[in-house]
Design a protein around this motif. Structure first.
Motif, PDB file in Angstrom:
ATOM      1  N   ASP A   1      54.160  16.021  18.674  1.00 30.07           N
ATOM      2  CA  ASP A   1      54.163  17.086  19.678  1.00 30.07           C
ATOM      3  C   ASP A   1      52.829  17.164  20.414  1.00 30.07           C
ATOM      4  O   ASP A   1      52.786  17.277  21.647  1.00 30.07           O
ATOM      5  CB  ASP A   1      54.477  18.430  19.015  1.00 30.07           C
ATOM      6  N   ARG A   2      51.732  17.116  19.647  1.00 30.88           N
ATOM      7  CA  ARG A   2      50.411  17.186  20.275  1.00 30.88           C
ATOM      8  C   ARG A   2      50.174  15.970  21.163  1.00 30.88           C
ATOM      9  O   ARG A   2      49.696  16.082  22.293  1.00 30.88           O
ATOM     10  CB  ARG A   2      49.328  17.266  19.195  1.00 30.88           C
ATOM     11  N   LEU A   3      50.536  14.794  20.646  1.00 31.04           N
ATOM     12  CA  LEU A   3      50.295  13.565  21.393  1.00 31.04           C
ATOM     13  C   LEU A   3      51.139  13.506  22.659  1.00 31.04           C
ATOM     14  O   LEU A   3      50.649  13.140  23.732  1.00 31.04           O
ATOM     15  CB  LEU A   3      50.599  12.364  20.508  1.00 31.04           C
TER      16      LEU A   3
ATOM     17  N   THR B   1      49.633  13.419  26.398  1.00 26.89           N
ATOM     18  CA  THR B   1      49.996  12.292  27.260  1.00 26.89           C
ATOM     19  C   THR B   1      50.671  12.772  28.536  1.00 26.89           C
ATOM     20  O   THR B   1      50.383  12.287  29.637  1.00 26.89           O
ATOM     21  CB  THR B   1      50.936  11.330  26.508  1.00 26.89           C
ATOM     22  N   SER B   2      51.566  13.744  28.397  1.00 30.53           N
ATOM     23  CA  SER B   2      52.252  14.283  29.568  1.00 30.53           C
ATOM     24  C   SER B   2      51.269  14.928  30.535  1.00 30.53           C
ATOM     25  O   SER B   2      51.371  14.751  31.754  1.00 30.53           O
ATOM     26  CB  SER B   2      53.308  15.303  29.123  1.00 30.53           C
ATOM     27  N   GLU B   3      50.302  15.663  29.981  1.00 34.56           N
ATOM     28  CA  GLU B   3      49.304  16.311  30.834  1.00 34.56           C
ATOM     29  C   GLU B   3      48.451  15.273  31.560  1.00 34.56           C
ATOM     30  O   GLU B   3      48.149  15.413  32.749  1.00 34.56           O
ATOM     31  CB  GLU B   3      48.424  17.230  29.986  1.00 34.56           C
ATOM     32  N   LEU B   4      48.080  14.221  30.852  1.00 38.66           N
ATOM     33  CA  LEU B   4      47.282  13.166  31.482  1.00 38.66           C
ATOM     34  C   LEU B   4      48.078  12.462  32.579  1.00 38.66           C
ATOM     35  O   LEU B   4      47.539  12.127  33.638  1.00 38.66           O
ATOM     36  CB  LEU B   4      46.831  12.156  30.428  1.00 38.66           C
ATOM     37  N   LEU B   5      49.359  12.235  32.331  1.00 37.43           N
ATOM     38  CA  LEU B   5      50.198  11.616  33.362  1.00 37.43           C
ATOM     39  C   LEU B   5      50.338  12.539  34.565  1.00 37.43           C
ATOM     40  O   LEU B   5      50.329  12.084  35.715  1.00 37.43           O
ATOM     41  CB  LEU B   5      51.581  11.287  32.785  1.00 37.43           C
TER      42      LEU B   5
ATOM     43  N   LYS C   1      44.648   7.392  34.277  1.00 37.54           N
ATOM     44  CA  LYS C   1      45.053   6.063  33.833  1.00 37.54           C
ATOM     45  C   LYS C   1      45.272   6.018  32.325  1.00 37.54           C
ATOM     46  O   LYS C   1      46.168   5.334  31.830  1.00 37.54           O
ATOM     47  CB  LYS C   1      43.996   5.042  34.245  1.00 37.54           C
ATOM     48  N   PHE C   2      44.459   6.778  31.590  1.00 34.90           N
ATOM     49  CA  PHE C   2      44.576   6.748  30.140  1.00 34.90           C
ATOM     50  C   PHE C   2      45.914   7.325  29.679  1.00 34.90           C
ATOM     51  O   PHE C   2      46.439   6.944  28.633  1.00 34.90           O
ATOM     52  CB  PHE C   2      43.418   7.520  29.505  1.00 34.90           C
ATOM     53  N   GLY C   3      46.493   8.246  30.463  1.00 31.38           N
ATOM     54  CA  GLY C   3      47.811   8.771  30.125  1.00 31.38           C
ATOM     55  C   GLY C   3      48.863   7.682  30.160  1.00 31.38           C
ATOM     56  O   GLY C   3      49.736   7.606  29.287  1.00 31.38           O
TER      57      GLY C   3
END
Length: 380
Positions: A65-67, A71-75, A80-82
């Protein structure tokens, strides 16, 4: 001496030579520093990525859930890291663990599936929204084992785009699943409701050469399934030689119950009437008596009645209502026009009165009388 050599070779004075040597040394040192700095930066970045991606190992579900949220927030922020995280997730996680958790993070799932389409190979795919399923199916390779398995997994989702997408990616699997289900419905006497998959299957059936499939049929329910796939269209059915249908009917085991048999028999009968060629006799001989009894007992399906009323030859207006007589006229016309086997004509029915009417209808025309004389049927 050194000064004269430098001046002779390079045109440098003693002062110029010292200055240029210092410049070259500085340049070499600067380049070396850049190389070392880049290596250190790459090493630190790699270490940082590995530290952050460590939860994607065997125990990643505990951090899912945290990951997924990070990841969704970074995307969302177009980092790029997302994208790297989502792709690493696709490579490291299993299908079930992703699909059961990532439905709420469609952006992450899209990137992960683009990296590893096999993530879709799990029954929990049906829990995703149809719109998301449509998006991620684009990454499934055409014609592979994954596409074949996904047809079975997605068959319960009545979505036009999903069905059409899978029909393009794995048409053989779609036809296989449809014929299996249609055949089972026919055996059980149940109607198979129209659906997005049936529509997609009909598009496939209309675009392929069905000869091989019809030649592999071994039961009436399988033959009825192909009738349904063709939507009982005589145009589609007659794309292959009528003899293929006759051979399929002859070798097929009768496993039908209910009204589906009358629909199939009406379809086969009218195709033989439309294209009466030698070899089609089993289509007339095997179906006539059943259809005639169905007309008399008013037990034909709506589909069977529609087929017969549409394709049987018309009679005089005052007796055109008599579908049974039109059925007899259709059989007579087929045997006479196609010069079909006379012994088959005489086996159309065990009903003596009906047989006498068939002979009388043949005697009403010059061609019919010639056929009877040639065949010797008039002597019976």
């Amino acid at each position: 001496m050194r000064n004269r050599f430098a001046k002779y070779c390079f045109g440098f004075t003693d002062v110029q030579l010292s200055t240029d040597l210092i410049t070259v040394s500085w340049a070499i040192g600067f380049i070396f520093t850049l190389i070392v700095g880049y290596c250190l930066w790459f090493y630190e970045a790699k270490q940082s990525d590995d530290d952050l991606l460590e939860p994607l190992g065997a125990d990643w579900p505990a951090h899912s859930d945290r990951l997924l949220g990070v990841t969704s927030e970074l995307l969302h922020q177009k980092e790029k890291f997302g994208d790297q995280l989502a792709r690493r997730l696709g490579r490291a996680a299993t299908a079930g663990s992703v699909l059961s958790r990532a439905g709420g993070y469609p952006d992450v799932l899209r990137v992960a599936v683009s990296e590893a389409p096999s993530l879709l190979d799990d029954g929990s795919i049906v829990s995703l929204e149809p719109a998301l399923i449509r998006d991620v199916l684009q990454w499934v390779p055409d014609g592979g084992d994954l596409a074949h398995r996904l047809v079975d997994r997605l068959f319960g989702i009545d979505d036009v785009e999903v069905a059409q997408t899978m029909a393009r990616k794995s048409p053989d699997a779609v036809l296989r699943r449809l014929t299996t289900n249609l055949s089972a419905a026919a055996r059980g006497g149940h109607d198979f409701m129209d659906s997005a998959w049936l529509d997609a299957g009909r598009r496939i059936a209309a675009a392929i050469d069905p000869s091989t499939a019809i030649d592999q049929v071994s039961t009436l329910s399988e033959l009825a399934a192909w009738g349904r796939l063709f939507d009982y269209s005589t145009t589609l059915g007659l794309r292959l030689p009528i003899s293929h249908w006759a051979r399929a009917l002859t070798r097929s085991t009768d496993d039908l119950c209910g009204g589906e048999k009358s629909s199939l028999y009406a379809y086969l009968f009218v195709m033989a009437c439309i294209r009466p060629k030698q070899g089609c006799e089993p289509l007339l001989e095997s179906t006539f008596a059943t259809l005639y009894r169905g007309i008399q007992g008013r037990t034909l399906t709506t589909r069977a009645r529609e087929l017969l009323e549409s394709y049987l030859p018309p009679l005089a207006w005052w007796k055109n209502w008599d579908t049974g007589m039109r059925l007899k006229q259709g059989a007579v016309n087929a045997y006479v026009e196609g010069q079909l086997d006379a012994s088959s004509f005489f086996r159309l029915t065990n009903d003596r009165y009906a047989m006498e009417q068939l002979v009388e209808l043949a005697e009403d025309t010059k061609a019919g009388r010639h056929y009877l004389r040639q065949s010797g049927i008039g002597e019976h």
